[in-house]
Design a protein around this motif. Structure first.
Motif, mmCIF file in Angstrom:
data_model
loop_
_atom_site.group_PDB
_atom_site.id
_atom_site.type_symbol
_atom_site.label_atom_id
_atom_site.label_comp_id
_atom_site.label_asym_id
_atom_site.label_seq_id
_atom_site.Cartn_x
_atom_site.Cartn_y
_atom_site.Cartn_z
ATOM 1 N N ALA A 76 -9.362 2.231 7.811
ATOM 2 C CA ALA A 76 -9.719 3.650 7.654
ATOM 3 C C ALA A 76 -10.131 3.964 6.225
ATOM 4 O O ALA A 76 -10.923 4.890 5.985
ATOM 5 N N GLY A 77 -9.600 3.183 5.282
ATOM 6 C CA GLY A 77 -9.903 3.476 3.879
ATOM 7 C C GLY A 77 -11.087 2.727 3.343
ATOM 8 O O GLY A 77 -11.513 2.934 2.207
ATOM 9 N N SER A 78 -11.653 1.806 4.156
ATOM 10 C CA SER A 78 -12.768 0.994 3.647
ATOM 11 C C SER A 78 -14.114 1.635 3.955
ATOM 12 O O SER A 78 -14.217 2.590 4.696
ATOM 13 N N TRP A 86 -4.351 0.127 9.533
ATOM 14 C CA TRP A 86 -4.975 1.461 9.500
ATOM 15 C C TRP A 86 -5.479 1.791 8.100
ATOM 16 O O TRP A 86 -6.619 2.259 7.942
ATOM 17 N N LYS A 87 -4.658 1.554 7.108
ATOM 18 C CA LYS A 87 -5.056 1.892 5.740
ATOM 19 C C LYS A 87 -6.218 1.017 5.268
ATOM 20 O O LYS A 87 -7.069 1.456 4.510
ATOM 21 N N THR A 88 -6.255 -0.221 5.734
ATOM 22 C CA THR A 88 -7.340 -1.112 5.349
ATOM 23 C C THR A 88 -8.655 -0.704 5.988
ATOM 24 O O THR A 88 -9.692 -0.610 5.323
ATOM 25 N N ALA A 143 0.834 -1.198 0.000
ATOM 26 C CA ALA A 143 0.000 0.000 0.000
ATOM 27 C C ALA A 143 0.867 1.245 0.000
ATOM 28 O O ALA A 143 1.965 1.263 0.539
ATOM 29 N N GLU A 144 0.379 2.287 -0.610
ATOM 30 C CA GLU A 144 1.130 3.540 -0.676
ATOM 31 C C GLU A 144 1.450 4.037 0.728
ATOM 32 O O GLU A 144 0.586 4.123 1.592
ATOM 33 N N LYS A 188 -0.632 -1.096 7.749
ATOM 34 C CA LYS A 188 -1.517 -1.829 6.845
ATOM 35 C C LYS A 188 -2.930 -1.919 7.402
ATOM 36 O O LYS A 188 -3.921 -1.742 6.673
#
Length: 803
Positions: A801-803, A797-799, A752-753, A795
């Protein structure tokens, strides 16, 4: 981690000793590969000595005719012709840098992994790569560790250069065994032909019995003083051993190249076929096969090291260009069902197992003793979780059977104090426990739990189970959730806590209204059970602090303390003679620092009469369990009649291999207690005034608090290595798929970026995780680096928070 390409065959070259011809034979292998039309790469990770004598220069010099198809290079170069770890220090001293730090093993491995990926992606045609190590198998790496350990994360197939000189048989076999103990795949043993010592005559049948091909070639000619003449003679020598000749049409390096290519192809074919073979033949535990759609749902684990699996990449196997690695790292997010303690393939544990296997194999244990079992028993009783209360250690083979032993101990102790019980009454005795308990999958252990998803047709729930209050972090606040059944505390369904440390300072909470409500609830439940003629309770069995399989339930420790005090008639402290009901602590999951404490006794302020440890005990290498018991429990089985003994055992009771590995694991844990990562984690969870908290976590407190505030997260909780995330779901429970669905993208290794990759070799990694319905949990080893944990937090957090 390990990489594998269809078109790009890689082999690592180890030597059985120094001066066995590694560079000569690797140069010849590179030439032979080029002769077959393969783009060829030679890599020397570390070189010491003058530049003109460097191995990569030798390769370039004698493969100049293939200069367009052979590329040779070195990554770390030092001038002094000494061991690499010493060369680093001498270079630093020469530069006046007395504080210089040697490159770590991870730095070296990352550099090699990057070179492999770069070269693999530079060509789509068949290519070969040879990575030559320095000195012997155990010659030091730059950090001072053994090369065999330093390069293990790469897990490259290996060529072992044997020793053709006097003593070479022993050094070759010893080197082979050292590599084998670390899991290396050894495809060929290659050595010089010697008509006097004739080591190959012995080694060929020796290795043939082990399925390993041995090849010999003529030794190089003596070195000539004249450089130009020496070059001609050496160049002619390389030509003679890399191509078939009339005098020697078979035993040439072309045959070795063909064999290495064949080994590479067989490995690819086997990995490719494993999913279907597994789908057709294996019955998996805890898997509904009706939901497994086919071989595409099977995860193939090629190897494992540290905290990572190396799994087959389904995308890579479909990649027709051949440039994508067929293997990728995947973080073992459940610690392989809570067993991993210091990571996969830890060399110290492997050596401990080999040490005991070589000395004992397995031996009978009744009325006998061997040193590994004796040391383990003494350590657990006097300096471990049994300190201050345990008198005896009963060693069995896994957590579930360890709990069966504990139940037998407790029930026998109870019946001896109740002579009024007849045989039929004894068979109806039950246990007192908590809803959500799980003690294993053997029938007796299941009978000690209420009816649930883990039970079977033979299950006969024998006992009574109370609703436990639980601890969690909701919207950034630490809360104790009080169950509705606890009507004696109507003030609130949730009690807010000032800090995590406050929750686990049980002694300070004993005189609170909540403690009084717990005591009233428990006593009323027991009185009600007795009035309506419920089962007669003969033991209290609890999973202290954290109930794992029940849904990662962090039970309020105050409730468990009050529960123990109640069944004992308010007696606290160490258990010299049990009272009321014998108390069993099932610490199979939580014991030995899994949740930041060695044992839950000091946290609860009470100690059991019987406890069970497993999982962490052997570092995840093999099964073993120890049931500790107090003196009064042990004495319940003392008699002149053998039938009154504890007639329980297994063929592999106290197997020496498991006991020795357990002792080694406990030694490693002693060192971890003083590690920088543990000290840093403890500091991050300290009380507001800076005082040390009774509990702590390797997970970052700010991350855990912030993720609890996300819209789809109901609550989070963490202790030690464990992080639990409960997803909001109206149909919560074990059969829910909400957690699995919310985090499915974590399995993808695509980086992930903005997420730092911290797998060995620096490759992007996926996360293998397990769910319990609406709860996803993540677990590290006890020595997982903070860098890896921070990457996982990114990973997650991005999964979420971004979902």
């Amino acid at each position: 981690m390990s990489t594998l390409f269809r078109h790009f065959r890689i082999h690592q070259v180890f030597g059985a000793n120094t001066d066995v011809g590694k560079t000569i034979l690797t140069t010849a292998l590179a030439s032979a590969s080029a002769q077959r039309g393969n783009q060829t790469f030679y890599l020397k990770p570390v070189s010491t000595g003058p530049l003109e004598d460097a191995d990569d220069h030798h390769v370039n010099r004698y493969t100049s005719k293939f200069k367009h198809s052979i590329h040779a290079e070195c990554l770390f170069r030092y001038d002094e012709p000494v061991s690499p770890h010493l060369a680093v220090k001498l270079k630093a001293a020469a530069n006046g840098d007395t504080e210089a730090i040697s490159p770590s093993d991870a730095t070296v491995v990352d550099a090699i992994a990057n070179r492999i990926l770069m070269h693999a992606n530079s060509t789509s045609k068949p290519a070969h790569m040879y990575m030559e190590t320095a000195g012997g198998v155990h010659s030091p790496a730059l950090s001072g560790s053994s090369q065999a350990d330093c390069y293990r994360p790469l897990f490259l197939p290996t060529i072992l250069i044997g020793d053709s000189k006097l003593g070479g048989i022993s050094s070759t076999i010893s080197s082979y065994e050292s590599l084998l103990l670390r899991g290396y795949i050894i495809d060929v043993v290659l050595l010089f032909r010697d008509n006097y010592y004739r080591n190959a005559d012995y080694l060929k049948p020796y290795f043939a019995d082990r399925g390993i091909y041995v090849a010999t070639v003529d030794p190089p000619p003596p070195r000539l003083l004249d450089p130009s003449e020496n070059f001609k003679v050496t160049d002619k020598y390389y030509a003679s051993i890399t191509a078939p000749t009339a005098e020697n049409p078979e035993d040439t390096l072309q045959n070795v190249i063909a064999h290495l290519d064949s080994c590479h192809s067989k490995r690819l074919q086997e990995l490719d076929s494993m999913p279907k073979r597994a789908y057709d033949n294996i019955w998996w535990p805890f898997v509904q096969h009706g939901l497994v759609k086919g071989e595409q749902d099977v995860t193939v684990i090629d190897s494992a090291y540290s905290d990572f699996f190396s799994i087959t990449n389904k995308t890579g196997f479909k990649d027709t260009s051949g440039k994508q690695s067929l293997l990728e790292p995947q973080f073992d997010g459940s610690s392989s069902w809570w067993t991993q303690t210091v990571g996969h393939a830890h060399p110290s544990l492997t050596m401990a197992a080999a040490r005991a296997s070589g000395r004992y194999g397995h031996v009978m244990f009744p009325q006998a003793v061997h040193l590994p079992a004796l040391k383990l028993a003494e350590r657990l009783i006097h300096d471990g979780p049994g300190k201050g209360w345990a008198d005896r250690a009963f060693i069995s083979d896994n957590g579930s059977t360890g709990m069966e032993v504990a139940l037998k101990m407790a029930l026998r102790a109870y019946t001896l104090r109740h002579p009024e019980l007849n045989n039929e009454d004894k068979k109806q005795l039950g246990i007192l426990g908590l809803k959500g308990s799980y003690h294993g999958d053997t029938i007796g252990a299941m009978d000690a739990c209420e009816e649930g998803v883990y039970t079977c047709e033979w299950h006969d729930a024998k006992g009574y189970w109370l609703d436990p209050p639980t601890v969690g972090i909701k919207n950034g606040e630490i809360s104790i959730t009080v169950p509705a059944s606890l009507s004696s505390f109507p003030e609130a369904k949730e009690v807010k806590a000032a800090s995590l440390s406050w929750v686990y300072e049980v002694e300070n909470r004993l005189r609170t209204p909540l403690a009084q409500a717990y005591a009233l609830y428990i006593q009323r439940a027991l009185d009600s059970l007795e009035k309506r003629g419920g089962p007669k309770l003969a033991a209290l069995v609890i999973e202290p602090i954290l109930m794992g399989a029940g849904g990662m339930l962090f039970v309020d420790p105050l409730f468990q303390r009050v529960l123990v005090d109640t069944v004992r008639g308010r007696r606290s402290g160490s258990s010299s003679t049990w009272s009321g009901l014998p108390v069993i602590f099932d610490e199979v999951f939580v014991g030995l620092h899994r949740v930041s404490v060695e044992s839950s006794g000091p946290i609860l302020g009470v100690y059991p009469d019987i406890s069970v440890n497993a999982k962490v005990l052997t570092g995840g290498l093999l099964p073993l369990a120890v049931t500790l018991a107090s003196k009064s429990i042990f004495e319940a089985f003392l008699a002149d009649n053998k039938a009154d003994a504890l007639l329980h055992g297994h063929s592999y009771t106290a197997h020496p291999i498991g006991c020795e590995v357990a002792n080694e694991t406990l030694s490693i844990l002693d060192k971890l207690k003083e590690s920088d990562d543990w000290k840093a984690a403890q500091a991050s969870w300290a009380k507001p005034d800076g005082e040390k908290s009774p509990v702590w976590s390797l997970w970052d407190p700010n991350f855990v608090m912030e993720i609890s505030k996300l819209p789809q997260v109901r609550e989070t909780m963490t202790l030690g290595t464990v992080l639990a995330i409960k997803i909001k779901d109206d149909s919560a429970g074990y059969t829910s798929n909400s957690a699995q669905s919310a985090l499915r993208s974590l399995l993808d290794a695509s980086e992930a970026e903005g997420v730092l990759s911290s797998a060995p070799g620096g490759a992007p990694f996926g996360i293998h995780y397990r769910t319990l319905g609406d709860v996803a949990y993540f677990m590290t080893s006890l020595n997982t680096s903070s860098k890896v944990i921070r990457s996982i937090e990114d990973k997650l957090w991005k999964t979420l928070a971004g979902s």
